[in-house]
Motif scaffolding. Structure first.
Motif, PDB file in Angstrom:
ATOM      1  N   ALA A  30       0.744  -1.184   0.054  1.00  0.00           N
ATOM      2  CA  ALA A  30      -0.236  -0.090   0.005  1.00  0.00           C
ATOM      3  C   ALA A  30       0.911   1.333   0.024  1.00  0.00           C
ATOM      4  N   LEU A  31       1.720   1.095   0.767  1.00  0.00           N
ATOM      5  CA  LEU A  31       2.678   2.332   0.889  1.00  0.00           C
ATOM      6  C   LEU A  31       3.524   2.581  -0.541  1.00  0.00           C
ATOM      7  N   ARG A  32       3.854   1.629  -1.139  1.00  0.00           N
ATOM      8  CA  ARG A  32       4.736   1.795  -2.297  1.00  0.00           C
ATOM      9  C   ARG A  32       3.681   2.040  -3.419  1.00  0.00           C
ATOM     10  N   TYR A  33       2.427   1.629  -3.434  1.00  0.00           N
ATOM     11  CA  TYR A  33       1.425   2.071  -4.428  1.00  0.00           C
ATOM     12  C   TYR A  33       1.089   3.679  -4.119  1.00  0.00           C
ATOM     13  N   ASP A  38       0.365   8.500  -9.779  1.00  0.00           N
ATOM     14  CA  ASP A  38       0.331   9.645 -10.365  1.00  0.00           C
ATOM     15  C   ASP A  38      -0.255  10.839  -9.552  1.00  0.00           C
ATOM     16  N   ARG A  39      -0.941  10.604  -8.498  1.00  0.00           N
ATOM     17  CA  ARG A  39      -1.797  11.614  -7.696  1.00  0.00           C
ATOM     18  C   ARG A  39      -0.703  12.427  -7.106  1.00  0.00           C
ATOM     19  N   GLU A  40      -1.369  13.476  -6.569  1.00  0.00           N
ATOM     20  CA  GLU A  40      -0.232  14.301  -5.957  1.00  0.00           C
ATOM     21  C   GLU A  40       0.047  13.646  -4.404  1.00  0.00           C
ATOM     22  N   LEU A  41       1.260  13.872  -4.218  1.00  0.00           N
ATOM     23  CA  LEU A  41       2.000  12.859  -2.958  1.00  0.00           C
ATOM     24  C   LEU A  41       1.610  13.748  -1.706  1.00  0.00           C
ATOM     25  N   TYR A  42       1.435  12.668  -0.634  1.00  0.00           N
ATOM     26  CA  TYR A  42       1.327  13.316   0.760  1.00  0.00           C
ATOM     27  C   TYR A  42       2.637  13.446   1.308  1.00  0.00           C
ATOM     28  N   VAL A 100      12.455   8.631  12.378  1.00  0.00           N
ATOM     29  CA  VAL A 100      13.470   8.985  11.350  1.00  0.00           C
ATOM     30  C   VAL A 100      13.569   7.771  10.416  1.00  0.00           C
ATOM     31  N   GLN A 101      13.302   6.328  11.156  1.00  0.00           N
ATOM     32  CA  GLN A 101      13.472   5.305  10.286  1.00  0.00           C
ATOM     33  C   GLN A 101      12.137   5.158   9.501  1.00  0.00           C
ATOM     34  N   ASN A 102      11.041   5.628  10.064  1.00  0.00           N
ATOM     35  CA  ASN A 102       9.793   5.292   9.315  1.00  0.00           C
ATOM     36  C   ASN A 102       9.707   6.468   8.220  1.00  0.00           C
ATOM     37  N   ASN A 103      10.469   7.631   8.337  1.00  0.00           N
ATOM     38  CA  ASN A 103      10.558   8.568   7.232  1.00  0.00           C
ATOM     39  C   ASN A 103      11.177   8.012   6.112  1.00  0.00           C
ATOM     40  N   MET A 104      12.446   7.523   6.414  1.00  0.00           N
ATOM     41  CA  MET A 104      13.294   6.851   5.745  1.00  0.00           C
ATOM     42  C   MET A 104      12.654   5.637   4.715  1.00  0.00           C
ATOM     43  N   ALA A 105      11.678   4.953   5.525  1.00  0.00           N
ATOM     44  CA  ALA A 105      10.943   3.925   4.761  1.00  0.00           C
ATOM     45  C   ALA A 105      10.251   4.405   3.721  1.00  0.00           C
ATOM     46  N   PHE A 106       9.578   5.431   3.786  1.00  0.00           N
ATOM     47  CA  PHE A 106       8.944   6.397   2.681  1.00  0.00           C
ATOM     48  C   PHE A 106       9.591   6.572   1.654  1.00  0.00           C
ATOM     49  N   LEU A 107      10.744   7.193   2.177  1.00  0.00           N
ATOM     50  CA  LEU A 107      11.742   7.576   0.980  1.00  0.00           C
ATOM     51  C   LEU A 107      12.134   6.489   0.059  1.00  0.00           C
ATOM     52  N   ALA A 108      12.783   5.382   0.812  1.00  0.00           N
ATOM     53  CA  ALA A 108      13.150   4.010   0.093  1.00  0.00           C
ATOM     54  C   ALA A 108      11.873   3.368  -0.749  1.00  0.00           C
ATOM     55  N   LEU A 109      10.835   3.427  -0.142  1.00  0.00           N
ATOM     56  CA  LEU A 109       9.589   2.850  -1.044  1.00  0.00           C
ATOM     57  C   LEU A 109       9.135   3.714  -2.254  1.00  0.00           C
ATOM     58  N   SER A 110       9.645   4.863  -2.088  1.00  0.00           N
ATOM     59  CA  SER A 110       9.411   5.959  -3.541  1.00  0.00           C
ATOM     60  C   SER A 110      10.347   5.403  -4.469  1.00  0.00           C
ATOM     61  N   ASN A 111      11.374   4.923  -4.037  1.00  0.00           N
ATOM     62  CA  ASN A 111      12.508   4.797  -4.940  1.00  0.00           C
ATOM     63  C   ASN A 111      12.850   3.215  -5.136  1.00  0.00           C
ATOM     64  N   LEU A 112      12.426   2.072  -4.378  1.00  0.00           N
ATOM     65  CA  LEU A 112      12.886   0.633  -4.498  1.00  0.00           C
ATOM     66  C   LEU A 112      11.548  -0.071  -4.845  1.00  0.00           C
ATOM     67  N   ASP A 113      11.710  -1.044  -5.649  1.00  0.00           N
ATOM     68  CA  ASP A 113      10.810  -2.116  -5.767  1.00  0.00           C
ATOM     69  C   ASP A 113      10.323  -2.443  -4.457  1.00  0.00           C
TER      70      ASP A 113
END
Length: 189
Positions: A30-33, A38-42, A100-113
């Motif tokens: 769900a987070l990756r999706y 294409d919608r506006e990111l939160y 901080v780890q949870n915020n990095m998880a968002f960043l990682a899922l935005s860029n990784l499979d």
């Protein structure tokens, strides 16, 4: 005198394992999706903050149910939260690191499979095992070390050729590692 050990059925343990695995997988998908649509990111910080507020409310609700009365609930909060600021400060350090780890998880899922992220994310388990041994002077059984190395091996395999990693291989590595870790914690507790 040792506290009496609760007998929990194997069926309940397997149920808990299945639910936790499904929640972790659904969260990642769900987070990756939502991060790649294409919608506006939160803002990821808002999502992390809302998640933590929900956890806080659930924890307060569980504490209120366990204490049974408003007076005991207030006394428990006063004693365990307000009455020990030093302990509260000790708990705030891992809490901040966790945020901080949870915020990095968002960043990682935005860029990784999603599959690569999920397996790589499991590296927290070997890191925790290593910290447990080095900082807390605890020992791990052979089965626990084998499961930690299997988990690391799974991460290496997925990272080695991520384009060739299939869902089947990912699920087999994740399932085997999870079951081994679960069984090793059951033998030591």
């Amino acid at each position: 005198m040792a506290a009496p050990r609760e007998n929990v059925s194997l069926l309940f343990k397997l149920y808990c394992l299945a639910v936790m695995t499904l929640v972790a997988a659904a969260y990642t998908i769900a987070l990756r999706y939502t991060r790649t649509s294409d919608r506006e990111l939160y803002f990821s910080t808002t999502a992390v903050c809302i998640t933590e507020v929900i956890k806080l409310l659930l924890s307060v609700g569980i504490l209120a149910k366990e204490t049974g009365s408003l007076g005991r609930f207030k006394a428990s909060l006063r004693e365990n939260v307000l009455g020990s600021p030093k302990e509260l400060m000790k708990l705030s350090v891992p809490s901040l690191v966790y945020a901080v780890q949870n915020n990095m998880a968002f960043l990682a899922l935005s860029n990784l499979d999603a599959a690569v992220y999920q397996v790589t994310y499991q590296l927290k388990i070997p890191c925790t095992a290593l910290c447990t041994v080095l900082m807390l002077n605890r020992t791990l059984s052979k089965l626990q070390w084998i499961s930690v190395f299997m988990l690391c091996g799974g991460v290496i395999l997925v990272q080695w050729k991520p384009a060739q990693a299939t869902k089947v291989v990912f699920l087999q590595v994740l399932e085997a590692s999870t079951l081994l870790l679960w069984s090793s914690t059951q033998t030591t507790s």
